[in-house]
Design a protein around this motif. Structure first.
Motif, PDB file in Angstrom:
ATOM      1  N   ARG A  76       1.242  -1.434  -0.467  1.00  0.00           N
ATOM      2  CA  ARG A  76       0.274  -0.343   0.031  1.00  0.00           C
ATOM      3  C   ARG A  76       0.762   1.279   0.146  1.00  0.00           C
ATOM      4  NH1 ARG A  76      -5.022  -2.190  -1.197  1.00  0.00           N
ATOM      5  NH2 ARG A  76      -5.402  -3.837   0.113  1.00  0.00           N
ATOM      6  N   GLU A  77       1.612   1.332   0.908  1.00  0.00           N
ATOM      7  CA  GLU A  77       2.730   2.537   1.205  1.00  0.00           C
ATOM      8  C   GLU A  77       4.054   2.486   0.267  1.00  0.00           C
ATOM      9  OE1 GLU A  77       3.388   3.454   5.158  1.00  0.00           O
ATOM     10  OE2 GLU A  77       1.343   2.390   5.909  1.00  0.00           O
ATOM     11  N   ILE A  78       4.698   1.463  -0.226  1.00  0.00           N
ATOM     12  CA  ILE A  78       6.040   1.540  -1.026  1.00  0.00           C
ATOM     13  C   ILE A  78       5.384   1.188  -2.594  1.00  0.00           C
ATOM     14  CG2 ILE A  78       8.106   0.304  -1.264  1.00  0.00           C
ATOM     15  CD1 ILE A  78       8.090  -0.367   2.062  1.00  0.00           C
ATOM     16  N   CYS A  79       4.379   0.404  -2.460  1.00  0.00           N
ATOM     17  CA  CYS A  79       4.015   0.347  -4.420  1.00  0.00           C
ATOM     18  C   CYS A  79       2.828   0.763  -4.439  1.00  0.00           C
ATOM     19  CB  CYS A  79       4.009  -1.278  -4.375  1.00  0.00           C
ATOM     20  SG  CYS A  79       5.504  -1.900  -4.255  1.00  0.00           S
ATOM     21  N   GLU A  80       2.377   1.887  -3.467  1.00  0.00           N
ATOM     22  CA  GLU A  80       0.467   2.207  -3.925  1.00  0.00           C
ATOM     23  C   GLU A  80      -0.395   1.334  -4.588  1.00  0.00           C
ATOM     24  OE1 GLU A  80       1.790   5.881  -5.176  1.00  0.00           O
ATOM     25  OE2 GLU A  80       2.876   6.663  -3.460  1.00  0.00           O
ATOM     26  N   PHE A  81      -0.052   0.751  -3.931  1.00  0.00           N
ATOM     27  CA  PHE A  81      -0.922  -0.140  -4.336  1.00  0.00           C
ATOM     28  C   PHE A  81      -2.445  -0.488  -4.304  1.00  0.00           C
ATOM     29  CE2 PHE A  81      -3.265  -5.171  -4.887  1.00  0.00           C
ATOM     30  CZ  PHE A  81      -3.133  -5.108  -6.209  1.00  0.00           C
ATOM     31  N   GLN A  82      -3.316   0.022  -5.008  1.00  0.00           N
ATOM     32  CA  GLN A  82      -4.598   0.198  -4.667  1.00  0.00           C
ATOM     33  C   GLN A  82      -5.955  -0.822  -4.035  1.00  0.00           C
ATOM     34  OE1 GLN A  82      -5.327   3.299  -3.059  1.00  0.00           O
ATOM     35  NE2 GLN A  82      -2.752   3.578  -3.172  1.00  0.00           N
ATOM     36  N   TYR A  83      -5.865  -1.438  -5.435  1.00  0.00           N
ATOM     37  CA  TYR A  83      -7.335  -2.219  -5.407  1.00  0.00           C
ATOM     38  C   TYR A  83      -7.020  -3.863  -4.909  1.00  0.00           C
ATOM     39  CZ  TYR A  83      -9.391  -6.308  -7.695  1.00  0.00           C
ATOM     40  OH  TYR A  83     -10.556  -7.680  -8.221  1.00  0.00           O
ATOM     41  N   ASP A  84      -8.276  -3.799  -3.405  1.00  0.00           N
ATOM     42  CA  ASP A  84      -8.568  -4.687  -3.031  1.00  0.00           C
ATOM     43  C   ASP A  84      -8.871  -5.905  -3.176  1.00  0.00           C
ATOM     44  OD1 ASP A  84      -8.021  -3.038  -0.630  1.00  0.00           O
ATOM     45  OD2 ASP A  84     -10.506  -1.816  -1.145  1.00  0.00           O
ATOM     46  N   TRP A  85      -8.372  -6.644  -2.857  1.00  0.00           N
ATOM     47  CA  TRP A  85      -8.344  -8.026  -3.620  1.00  0.00           C
ATOM     48  C   TRP A  85      -8.488  -9.102  -3.407  1.00  0.00           C
ATOM     49  CZ3 TRP A  85      -7.728 -13.165  -2.963  1.00  0.00           C
ATOM     50  CH2 TRP A  85      -7.615 -14.497  -4.058  1.00  0.00           C
ATOM     51  N   LYS A  86     -10.653  -9.615  -3.483  1.00  0.00           N
ATOM     52  CA  LYS A  86     -11.022 -10.105  -2.809  1.00  0.00           C
ATOM     53  C   LYS A  86     -11.266 -12.033  -3.122  1.00  0.00           C
ATOM     54  CE  LYS A  86     -13.613  -6.631  -0.313  1.00  0.00           C
ATOM     55  NZ  LYS A  86     -14.214  -6.196   0.068  1.00  0.00           N
ATOM     56  N   PRO A  87     -11.129 -12.907  -2.192  1.00  0.00           N
ATOM     57  CA  PRO A  87     -11.460 -13.914  -3.167  1.00  0.00           C
ATOM     58  C   PRO A  87     -13.148 -14.378  -4.074  1.00  0.00           C
ATOM     59  CG  PRO A  87     -10.406 -14.487  -0.836  1.00  0.00           C
ATOM     60  CD  PRO A  87     -10.129 -12.795  -0.863  1.00  0.00           C
ATOM     61  N   GLU A  88     -13.754 -13.373  -3.470  1.00  0.00           N
ATOM     62  CA  GLU A  88     -15.491 -14.156  -3.459  1.00  0.00           C
ATOM     63  C   GLU A  88     -14.997 -12.946  -4.618  1.00  0.00           C
ATOM     64  OE1 GLU A  88     -15.556 -11.086   0.333  1.00  0.00           O
ATOM     65  OE2 GLU A  88     -14.404 -12.962  -0.076  1.00  0.00           O
TER      66      GLU A  88
END
Length: 404
Positions: A76-88
């Motif tokens: 989140r903070e270093i790579c600034e990844f935003q997508y919330d991956w959820k199994p469902e």
């Protein structure tokens, strides 16, 4: 701990899981150590620009107390990844995968009643409807009441094409005299496929040809069987991963890239009954890999009774929901005991309880002492052939969850 966004704000001293024998002896000039272990080993590092990071411990396991925090900070903070991956969120992709893989063909599905095969069967049925035919195999190695529970559950879930096959004699006869765990697994795997192929031929005469075998294979199964293309060694083979070369049916595996906790989340999202999703995992080779030495009907009866007593004692207790697996292991190691006024010379049972999220690692469960004493007392007094009960204190690693 040196200052870095990766570890800032965490405790100066904390528990991490370092299970490798390799180590970083010296860093290049452009790198700096972030974390040093208790025995003065480099446990984490970064470059001077905070664009390259490395850890020598496992942040993904429950044994590393702040591991998920470290991973989330990196994403989140270093790579600034935003997508919330959820199994469902993967349900639609899985259903599309099944549709594209199977096409207009029919699928013969091996259903054990466990979480993985149940969720996989449900998803395949959503994708292809009643072109799915579920087969439950009673291999004679099941827990007490297992067959009846599974048959009832699938009928209640409305699976139109569901049959139970009694192949107990075939499996037990095939295992006669076999002691080596991997050989047991191989025999059971081959026998499962033989039974499926035989049942497929019977069903084909009534419903037409089957081209695919549906399975509840999950990612840890493939890792431990060295089937991902990334593992370095086979830890233990899984009956649903290393299939015999002569098998004619092609595979469809909806859950092959998911972990057990993710499979459960998917199961809840598609409204499978809670009691089927929260069941403890049960290995495909069943009780055969919880018996040291040859598998016989007598040994199975002893282990089955001991295991049913353990479950009776602990089910419903406040700590039960925290347990990943709880079971008994039968050791053909005879020890001297006393029953009443008589000397006995009987076998030992090991109680094993572990806590885990994904079965890749596991820690020993610590249930109340009086509960363990009650289980041990009942097993020793109620199971003929057992006079000693011990508790396994080994985590994974170095041990596996199952013994064999």
């Amino acid at each position: 701990m040196d200052s870095s966004i990766l570890v800032d704000g965490l405790q100066t001293k904390q528990q991490v899981w370092m299970s490798h024998s390799d180590e970083v002896n010296k860093l290049p000039d452009e790198m700096r150590a972030l974390v040093i272990s208790g025995d003065n080993k480099i446990a984490a590092f970064a470059n001077l620009n905070n664009t390259i990071f490395g850890v020598q411990f496992h942040p993904e396991v429950t044994h590393t107390k702040n591991g998920l925090t470290i991973l989330e900070r990196f994403l989140r903070e270093i790579c600034e990844f935003q997508y919330d991956w959820k199994p469902e969120d993967q349900i639609g992709n899985i259903i599309n995968y099944v549709k594209e893989t199977v096409g207009s063909s029919q699928v013969l599905m091996g259903t054990s009643g466990g979480v993985d095969s149940t969720v996989a069967a449900y998803l395949i049925r959503q994708a292809i409807g009643e072109r799915l035919y579920c087969v439950f195999v009673d291999n004679g190695l099941l827990r007490e009441g297992e067959k009846e529970e599974v048959v009832t559950a699938f009928r209640e879930m409305g699976f139109e094409h569901f049959v139970a096959v009694d192949a107990s004699g075939e499996f037990i006869n095939a295992l006669e005299g076999i002691e080596e765990p991997e050989e047991k697994r191989r025999i059971i795997a081959n026998k499962f496929i033989e039974v499926f192929e035989q049942k497929a031929k019977e069903l084909e005469s009534e419903f037409g040809e089957f081209e695919f075998l549906g399975q509840g294979t999950i990612y840890p199964d493939r890792v431990e069987s060295a089937a991902t293309g990334q593992a370095t060694a086979v830890i233990k083979s899984h009956h649903n991963v290393r299939l015999p070369d002569w098998m004619k049916l092609k595979l469809v595996e909806p859950l092959r890239d998911l972990y057990k906790d993710e499979v459960r989340q998917v199961g809840f999202a598609i409204d499978i009954p809670k009691h089927m999703i929260t069941r403890q995992p049960f290995p495909g080779p069943s009780l055969a890999i919880r018996i040291s030495g040859p598998v016989t009907r007598e040994q199975l009866a002893i282990l089955r009774k001991a295991d049913s007593i353990l479950q009776d004692v602990i089910e419903g207790k406040p700590f039960y929901s925290d347990i990943w697996q709880s079971f008994c292991v039968l050791l053909p190691v005879k020890t001297v005991g006393v029953m009443g006024d008589e000397r006995t010379y009987d076998q030992a049972v090991v109680i094993r309880m572990v806590e885990s999220l994904d079965a890749m690692t596991a820690s020993v469960s610590t249930p109340p002492w009086d509960v363990l004493l009650l289980a041990a007392s009942r097993i020793a007094n109620e199971v003929k052939g057992i006079n000693r009960v011990v508790y396994d204190l080994t985590s994974k690693p170095p041990g596996t969850i199952e013994w064999y």
